[in-house]
Design an enzyme around this catalytic site. Sequence first.
Site, PDB file in Angstrom:
ATOM      1  N   ASP A 176      11.176   3.462   1.499  1.00 17.07           N
ATOM      2  CA  ASP A 176      10.584   3.317   2.532  1.00 17.07           C
ATOM      3  C   ASP A 176      11.332   3.824   3.839  1.00 17.07           C
ATOM      4  O   ASP A 176      12.473   3.819   3.580  1.00 17.07           O
ATOM      5  CB  ASP A 176      10.097   1.798   2.689  1.00 17.07           C
ATOM      6  N   ASN A 187      -1.770   2.132   0.537  1.00 14.09           N
ATOM      7  CA  ASN A 187      -1.381   3.537   1.355  1.00 14.09           C
ATOM      8  C   ASN A 187      -2.534   4.606   1.597  1.00 14.09           C
ATOM      9  O   ASN A 187      -2.522   5.272   2.513  1.00 14.09           O
ATOM     10  CB  ASN A 187      -0.311   4.214   0.699  1.00 14.09           C
TER      11      ASN A 187
HETATM   12  C1  IPE Z   1       5.512   0.122   0.721  1.00  7.84           C
HETATM   13  O1  IPE Z   1       5.746   0.768   1.655  1.00  7.84           O
HETATM   14  C2  IPE Z   1       5.051   1.240  -0.319  1.00  7.84           C
HETATM   15  C3  IPE Z   1       5.745   2.514  -0.681  1.00  7.84           C
HETATM   16  C4  IPE Z   1       7.070   2.694  -0.175  1.00  7.84           C
HETATM   17  C5  IPE Z   1       5.065   3.606  -1.423  1.00  7.84           C
HETATM   18  P1  IPE Z   1       4.548   0.606   3.065  1.00  7.84           P
HETATM   19  O2  IPE Z   1       5.550   1.424   4.043  1.00  7.84           O
HETATM   20  O3  IPE Z   1       3.309   1.347   2.662  1.00  7.84           O
HETATM   21  O4  IPE Z   1       4.826  -0.882   2.984  1.00  7.84           O
HETATM   22  P2  IPE Z   1       4.284  -1.821   4.424  1.00  7.84           P
HETATM   23  O5  IPE Z   1       2.971  -1.328   5.095  1.00  7.84           O
HETATM   24  O6  IPE Z   1       5.674  -1.496   5.632  1.00  7.84           O
HETATM   25  O7  IPE Z   1       4.340  -2.978   3.953  1.00  7.84           O
HETATM   26  C1  IPE Z   2       7.386   5.541   2.582  1.00 10.67           C
HETATM   27  O1  IPE Z   2       7.549   5.694   3.960  1.00 10.67           O
HETATM   28  C2  IPE Z   2       6.577   6.438   1.960  1.00 10.67           C
HETATM   29  C3  IPE Z   2       5.274   5.987   1.384  1.00 10.67           C
HETATM   30  C4  IPE Z   2       4.900   4.724   1.851  1.00 10.67           C
HETATM   31  C5  IPE Z   2       4.205   6.943   0.955  1.00 10.67           C
HETATM   32  P1  IPE Z   2       6.715   5.076   5.100  1.00 10.67           P
HETATM   33  O2  IPE Z   2       5.707   6.487   5.129  1.00 10.67           O
HETATM   34  O3  IPE Z   2       6.271   4.147   4.737  1.00 10.67           O
HETATM   35  O4  IPE Z   2       7.768   5.381   6.389  1.00 10.67           O
HETATM   36  P2  IPE Z   2       7.565   4.277   7.353  1.00 10.67           P
HETATM   37  O5  IPE Z   2       7.752   2.883   6.932  1.00 10.67           O
HETATM   38  O6  IPE Z   2       6.271   4.742   8.221  1.00 10.67           O
HETATM   39  O7  IPE Z   2       8.775   4.736   8.475  1.00 10.67           O
HETATM   40 MG    MG Z   3       6.651   2.132   5.327  1.00 11.26          MG
END
Ligand code: IPE
Ligand code: IPE
Ligand code: MG
Length: 236
Positions: free
Chosen positions: A17, A65
Amino acid sequence: MGDSVLPPPRHIAIIMDGNGRWAKSRGLPRTAGHAAGAEAFRRIANYCRSLGVEYLTVYAFSTENWRRSGEEITGIMGLLEKYLREALADMDKNRVRFRFFGDLSRLSEKLRALCRDAENRSGSYDVQVNFCLNYGGRDEIVRAARAFAQAAARGAADPEALTEETFSGYLYSAGVPDPELIIRPSGEKRISNFLLWQAAYAEFVFQDILWPDYQPEDLDAAIAEYHRRSRRFGGA
Ligand code: IPE
Ligand code: IPE
Ligand code: MG
């Protein structure tokens, strides 16, 4: 790096993340963050292999997602395709085996074919990477319950004989030991529907680092923290 004397856990799981914030802080589009995240994954997967970690489970795309913009989703799917194509070419050199946890039916045929090819490759390997794609912990449990109920309905399974162990066999993770350590970088302190069943007794390490910046030293720190924990499993 690599100076932790204690052996690493057999199975490490990571919620990758912080890609979006990493890109934002540089004035780049979110997809650039995902590209940098893919590089971090390569780096950390190689490092896990060198440490002797047997299973590495990574959260790449959740069932939630899909709420993101079409542009971001297309970008992520394109990067996954690129990554898998390159991984397939280097699989024997990298001595890695792939499994995919998640409902792949919603992915493009091209991406599904790459997943199938990667899963069907059966060379010798040092580390198994479980790639969580369109994965949700609740979805996984519901699917397992459905599969068990269907087996029971056709007389192939006995509800009275269902145990935690036999139920585990219906999950995407069938046959894989539970992760001892679950790492979430980016500063968020939540599980976000990751490995709900398998996390029952995992140690959680939350780190204030955005995933694209994640380095082998950060994994060393997480493993060192894991070794400082006292795992009691309900005992006194
Ligand atoms: C969890 O991260 C999913 C992945 C890293 C693939 P998210 O960024 O989607 O989770 P939330 O929305 O912060 O809970
Ligand atoms: C994790 O990084 C990757 C996926 C969830 C696909 P994010 O895209 O959630 O990154 P932040 O949380 O917005 O910084
Ligand atoms: Mg995220």
